[in-house]
Structures are given as C-alpha cells and as structure tokens.
Design a protein around this motif. Sequence first.
Motif, PDB file in Angstrom:
ATOM      1  N   GLU A 277       0.819  -1.222   0.000  1.00 52.42           N
ATOM      2  CA  GLU A 277       0.000   0.000   0.000  1.00 52.42           C
ATOM      3  C   GLU A 277       0.849   1.266   0.000  1.00 52.42           C
ATOM      4  O   GLU A 277       0.579   2.219  -0.733  1.00 52.42           O
ATOM      5  N   LYS A 278       1.902   1.306   0.814  1.00 51.84           N
ATOM      6  CA  LYS A 278       2.726   2.509   0.940  1.00 51.84           C
ATOM      7  C   LYS A 278       3.374   2.882  -0.391  1.00 51.84           C
ATOM      8  O   LYS A 278       3.394   4.057  -0.773  1.00 51.84           O
ATOM      9  N   TYR A 281       0.759   4.245  -2.780  1.00 51.15           N
ATOM     10  CA  TYR A 281       0.346   5.563  -2.265  1.00 51.15           C
ATOM     11  C   TYR A 281       1.356   6.625  -2.673  1.00 51.15           C
ATOM     12  O   TYR A 281       0.989   7.702  -3.171  1.00 51.15           O
ATOM     13  N   LEU A 319      -5.199  -0.377  -2.857  1.00 51.34           N
ATOM     14  CA  LEU A 319      -5.366   0.270  -1.549  1.00 51.34           C
ATOM     15  C   LEU A 319      -4.604   1.590  -1.448  1.00 51.34           C
ATOM     16  O   LEU A 319      -5.098   2.557  -0.873  1.00 51.34           O
ATOM     17  N   GLY A 320      -3.387   1.633  -2.023  1.00 56.91           N
ATOM     18  CA  GLY A 320      -2.578   2.845  -1.936  1.00 56.91           C
ATOM     19  C   GLY A 320      -3.193   4.008  -2.685  1.00 56.91           C
ATOM     20  O   GLY A 320      -3.224   5.144  -2.192  1.00 56.91           O
ATOM     21  N   TYR A 322      -6.412   4.222  -3.501  1.00 63.37           N
ATOM     22  CA  TYR A 322      -7.676   4.493  -2.803  1.00 63.37           C
ATOM     23  C   TYR A 322      -7.432   5.428  -1.619  1.00 63.37           C
ATOM     24  O   TYR A 322      -8.171   6.399  -1.422  1.00 63.37           O
ATOM     25  N   ARG A 323      -6.382   5.139  -0.855  1.00 65.77           N
ATOM     26  CA  ARG A 323      -6.052   5.974   0.305  1.00 65.77           C
ATOM     27  C   ARG A 323      -5.749   7.401  -0.120  1.00 65.77           C
ATOM     28  O   ARG A 323      -6.227   8.362   0.507  1.00 65.77           O
ATOM     29  N   TYR A 324      -4.979   7.582  -1.209  1.00 61.81           N
ATOM     30  CA  TYR A 324      -4.647   8.939  -1.658  1.00 61.81           C
ATOM     31  C   TYR A 324      -5.894   9.691  -2.104  1.00 61.81           C
ATOM     32  O   TYR A 324      -6.094  10.855  -1.754  1.00 61.81           O
ATOM     33  N   ARG A 326      -8.953   9.237  -1.206  1.00 61.20           N
ATOM     34  CA  ARG A 326      -9.762   9.586  -0.030  1.00 61.20           C
ATOM     35  C   ARG A 326      -9.198  10.834   0.648  1.00 61.20           C
ATOM     36  O   ARG A 326      -9.956  11.715   1.076  1.00 61.20           O
ATOM     37  N   GLU A 327      -7.871  10.915   0.715  1.00 56.09           N
ATOM     38  CA  GLU A 327      -7.227  12.062   1.362  1.00 56.09           C
ATOM     39  C   GLU A 327      -7.538  13.375   0.657  1.00 56.09           C
ATOM     40  O   GLU A 327      -7.708  14.414   1.295  1.00 56.09           O
ATOM     41  N   THR A 337     -13.952   0.351  -4.871  1.00 55.64           N
ATOM     42  CA  THR A 337     -13.373   0.081  -3.557  1.00 55.64           C
ATOM     43  C   THR A 337     -12.580  -1.227  -3.604  1.00 55.64           C
ATOM     44  O   THR A 337     -13.086  -2.238  -4.111  1.00 55.64           O
ATOM     45  N   LEU A 341     -10.405  -4.381   1.149  1.00 54.68           N
ATOM     46  CA  LEU A 341     -10.912  -3.432   2.131  1.00 54.68           C
ATOM     47  C   LEU A 341     -12.326  -3.823   2.556  1.00 54.68           C
ATOM     48  O   LEU A 341     -12.690  -3.742   3.742  1.00 54.68           O
TER      49      LEU A 341
END
Length: 345
Positions: A277-278, A281, A319-320, A322-324, A326-327, A337, A341
């Motif tokens: 993920e990192k 991201y 996931l990475g 998706y996280r960005y 969302r931010e 999605t 998750l």
Amino acid sequence: MTTKITTKKVKLLLAILTIIILVVMAIAGKRENTNKRFLSVATASTGGTYYPMGVGLANIWSNHLKQENIQVTGQSSAGSIENIDLLQKDEAQLAILQSLIAVEAYQGVRNFENRPYQDLRSISVLWPNVEHFVLLNEKIKDGTLNDIANTRFSVGPQASGTEQSTLIILKGVNLSKQNIQPEYLGYGDTVSAMRDGRLDGGALPAGVPASAVTDMYASGVPARILNVTDEQLAAINAIANSWFRFVIKPETYPRQEQSIQTIAQPNILMTTREIDEKTIYELTKVMFENQKEVHQIHSSAKYILPENALKGVSVPLHLGAYRYYREIGLDIPDYLTPPELKIAQ
C-alpha cells in the motif's frame, strides 16, 4: 635502515587501510542496493505514447522517491496483452493497459476466457487512447473504417492491446482478418512499410499527437486518418462498451487541415494487489502533486489530473491509490473500492 623499515610499514598500513575502506564501501553500497525497491512499468512499442509516458513517469517517480529508495524504469513490450503476463510473472510491477484489456483480464472474458486475473488493481487513468486508423489515399473511398476492407493492413503486434482492440473495432464494421491481408507491425514499422509501398494502412492507437502519425504526415506519406461514424461507434460499443467520441483538431498533425471524427478509450495505470500500500500511495501522490513535471512528459500527459483519475475505470483501485484519493476528497464509486478493504470491514 630504521627509516626504510618504518616507510615500508607505513605503506603497508596505508594499503591495508585502503583495502578496509574499499570493503566497507562495497558492503555499504550492497546494503543500500539491497534496501532499494526496483519497480518496472510495462508500456508498449516505442513509436506510440505508452513508452514515452511510462519512461517519463518512471523518471519522475525515481527522482522524487530517492529518499524512499524507490527506483522505477520503463520497459517496452508488445502492449496490453503482454503487460498482463508481465504483471502475473512479476516481471513488471506496474503497467499501462487499455481499459478494454484491463476489464477483460479482471473478469476473465474474451482474451482471458476462464482465466480471471482478480489480483489486478487500478491506480489512475492516464490519457485517452485515440484510435488512428491510417490508410493510403489511393485506397480511400468514403473516408471511414469501411475503407479498410481488402487492404494490406497492420492490426498491431501479435499479443498486443492494439491487435485485440483493432479486431473488435473491425468486427463492429463487419470486417475481420479474412477481409484484409493482416500484418502485425509496430507503429514505426507500419509507417515505414506504408512509405515503401509494402502496406496500405494500419491501426496506431495512441495519445495525441502520436509520433508515428506525425512522422507519416511530415514525411509526405500519401495517407490520412480515417473517420469513425456515429453508427460505427454504436456498433463497436455493442460488442465491447469501451469507446467514446474523440475529435482530432485541425493542424494536430502536419498537413492535416480537417478535423477527424475518431474514437478513444482510456489508458489506465495498473498494478497488482501484491504491491504494498505505501509504495502505490507514494507513486500516486508524486504523480498528482508534481503536475508541472508530469505534463511536460507528452502533450497527452496534460490529461493526468485528479478530476480525470477515475473516468472510465472499471477495475477496483489498489489500496494505496484508494487511500490517496480519499485524502484529497475524490468521490470514489463503490465498485472501485478495493475488495480486500471490503473483506476487512
């Protein structure tokens, strides 16, 4: 005598010290190299847009993620179909794919019948893949895809996304390989063969402007890009709903005086669920937070904007990414999605 012995000892000590320093440096370099994360992004043949886009993004990622010990390189390939294979074998960790091929692979249909690749994950739309069906003027009748019938025509390299999407488009206008003399050439080779009189035309899907098409017009090859009618577009999408109307403006290419009514589908940056993920991201963040550099890669790269990131994406996000998103407050449809998750919830 004593002075000579002392001098020899000093030289010996210096030599030993030098060896020790070199060994320490080698170990340190090896350790640094071990800690470095090497990623490869699979593209396509060098005459289109995939390759310069992939190499350009790789350079930006590598420059901005030095502190993260991430180094990215771009590699040429036969295109989307082979890129799926490279991802599955971990010979590439990132890939540029036609939306059509990404969906086929994820769902296990057509080219991937009964072989769904559900570890595939999306990162972002990069640019529209614009269809350039080029044909020698002497073969043109009504100036549309119908004119491809009974010509010596390159459908793209074998196992490429170009070949697969071209065959679907041809099917939409009631044509197949049986109605043409098919060749399987890359972009630059297609134009060279047309120039030499060995080929009548070819499919060159790419971002606008495509270097091979620019070369075709600029070098005086007596050919032009064919139009796609609304009826043809509807028939093509009835087979695989992946394309939208795209207009190539006049003077996009040398000696191109009229606008061209063609079609396009999204090109998407993809990865797999196995990449952490990192890392994804950081790659996503660098791509969208260094827009000035990104937009200088190619004129098509100007399409790489947060508001375009999910247009035409059908395969779930990594996931990475998706996280960005969302931010930054991007609206993410539920079907994008990440499945992992949903399971975690």
